[in-house]
Scaffold this motif. Structure first.
Motif, PDB file in Angstrom:
ATOM      1  N   TRP A  51      26.561 -14.354   0.520  1.00 29.02           N
ATOM      2  CA  TRP A  51      26.973 -13.572   1.579  1.00 29.02           C
ATOM      3  C   TRP A  51      27.554 -14.291   3.036  1.00 29.02           C
ATOM      4  O   TRP A  51      28.204 -13.432   2.882  1.00 29.02           O
ATOM      5  CB  TRP A  51      25.673 -13.035   1.945  1.00 29.02           C
ATOM      6  N   LEU A  58      27.501  -8.608   7.637  1.00 28.47           N
ATOM      7  CA  LEU A  58      26.768  -7.588   7.255  1.00 28.47           C
ATOM      8  C   LEU A  58      25.568  -8.527   7.745  1.00 28.47           C
ATOM      9  O   LEU A  58      25.332  -9.466   8.180  1.00 28.47           O
ATOM     10  CB  LEU A  58      25.577  -7.819   5.624  1.00 28.47           C
ATOM     11  N   GLU A  61      19.469  -9.766   9.015  1.00 26.30           N
ATOM     12  CA  GLU A  61      18.298  -9.037   8.337  1.00 26.30           C
ATOM     13  C   GLU A  61      18.843  -8.780   6.124  1.00 26.30           C
ATOM     14  O   GLU A  61      18.128  -8.653   5.689  1.00 26.30           O
ATOM     15  CB  GLU A  61      17.830  -8.084   8.962  1.00 26.30           C
ATOM     16  N   TYR A  62      20.022  -8.167   6.365  1.00 25.32           N
ATOM     17  CA  TYR A  62      20.203  -7.481   5.335  1.00 25.32           C
ATOM     18  C   TYR A  62      20.742  -8.453   4.345  1.00 25.32           C
ATOM     19  O   TYR A  62      20.099  -8.390   3.265  1.00 25.32           O
ATOM     20  CB  TYR A  62      21.615  -6.943   5.579  1.00 25.32           C
ATOM     21  N   THR A  70      17.073 -10.583  -4.022  1.00 25.97           N
ATOM     22  CA  THR A  70      17.951  -9.796  -5.005  1.00 25.97           C
ATOM     23  C   THR A  70      18.900 -10.597  -5.943  1.00 25.97           C
ATOM     24  O   THR A  70      18.695 -11.691  -5.362  1.00 25.97           O
ATOM     25  CB  THR A  70      19.320 -10.025  -3.149  1.00 25.97           C
ATOM     26  N   ILE A 132      28.778  -2.265   0.459  1.00 29.36           N
ATOM     27  CA  ILE A 132      28.608  -2.573   0.563  1.00 29.36           C
ATOM     28  C   ILE A 132      29.736  -3.420   1.595  1.00 29.36           C
ATOM     29  O   ILE A 132      28.908  -3.589   2.764  1.00 29.36           O
ATOM     30  CB  ILE A 132      27.413  -2.527   0.828  1.00 29.36           C
ATOM     31  N   ASP A 150      20.540  -0.513  -4.861  1.00 23.33           N
ATOM     32  CA  ASP A 150      18.859  -1.120  -4.092  1.00 23.33           C
ATOM     33  C   ASP A 150      17.782   0.655  -4.208  1.00 23.33           C
ATOM     34  O   ASP A 150      18.525   1.744  -3.602  1.00 23.33           O
ATOM     35  CB  ASP A 150      19.307  -0.815  -2.484  1.00 23.33           C
TER      36      ASP A 150
END
Length: 154
Positions: A51, A58, A61-62, A70, A132, A150
């Protein structure tokens, strides 16, 4: 293949790194004795850098990972005779076979949105993925669309 990021040596570097991580898995499809495609993925660990290259961060928490949340789909490839309408869903079958044995909550992947004039990204969207964000994880890589599906099993 002529661009440095897509060169065989760079692919081998990435494959070696991915396959050395816990939980890495690959599925290879065959037509008789002939290999026709593959897919491989690895779960994102707590210490993942996945990430960190996002152009727009983002929410914490995501992107919080625990090694089981993931699955990162690293690569999917189908040989030309088994692609598209002639392939009768070979890529999707390999993809779904891999996911059918996984226990993560969601699956993410990176796709170059300019490949095939956006058709490849549209294929992933038809499989339930949504963009996203976008990221450039390597200095010599393209800017990829970051996509997420998801829950993992639709």
């Amino acid at each position: 293949m002529e661009r440095p990021f897509y060169h065989r040596d760079r692919f081998d570097e990435r494959l070696t790194a991915y396959s050395s991580r816990p939980g890495w898995e690959a599925v290879i499809g065959y037509h008789g004795e002939e290999p026709i495609g593959y897919v491989f993925a690895v779960p994102l660990s707590e210490a993942t850098a996945w990430w960190s290259a996002e152009k727009e961060p983002l929410p914490d928490e995501y992107v919080r990972e625990d090694g089981a949340r993931t699955l990162a789909l690293n690569e999917i490839l189908v040989r030309r005779p088994w692609r598209g309408a002639h392939g009768k869903g070979t890529a999707r079958a390999l993809h779904e076979e891999l996911l059918s044995q996984r226990h993560e909550q969601r699956v993410t992947l990176l796709v170059n949105p300019s490949l095939s004039d956006g058709r490849l990204k549209a294929v992933y969207e038809s499989w339930g993925y949504k963009q996203i964000g976008s990221q450039q994880p390597f200095a010599d890589s393209p800017v990829f669309a970051t996509m997420m599906r998801d829950p993992l099993h639709l």
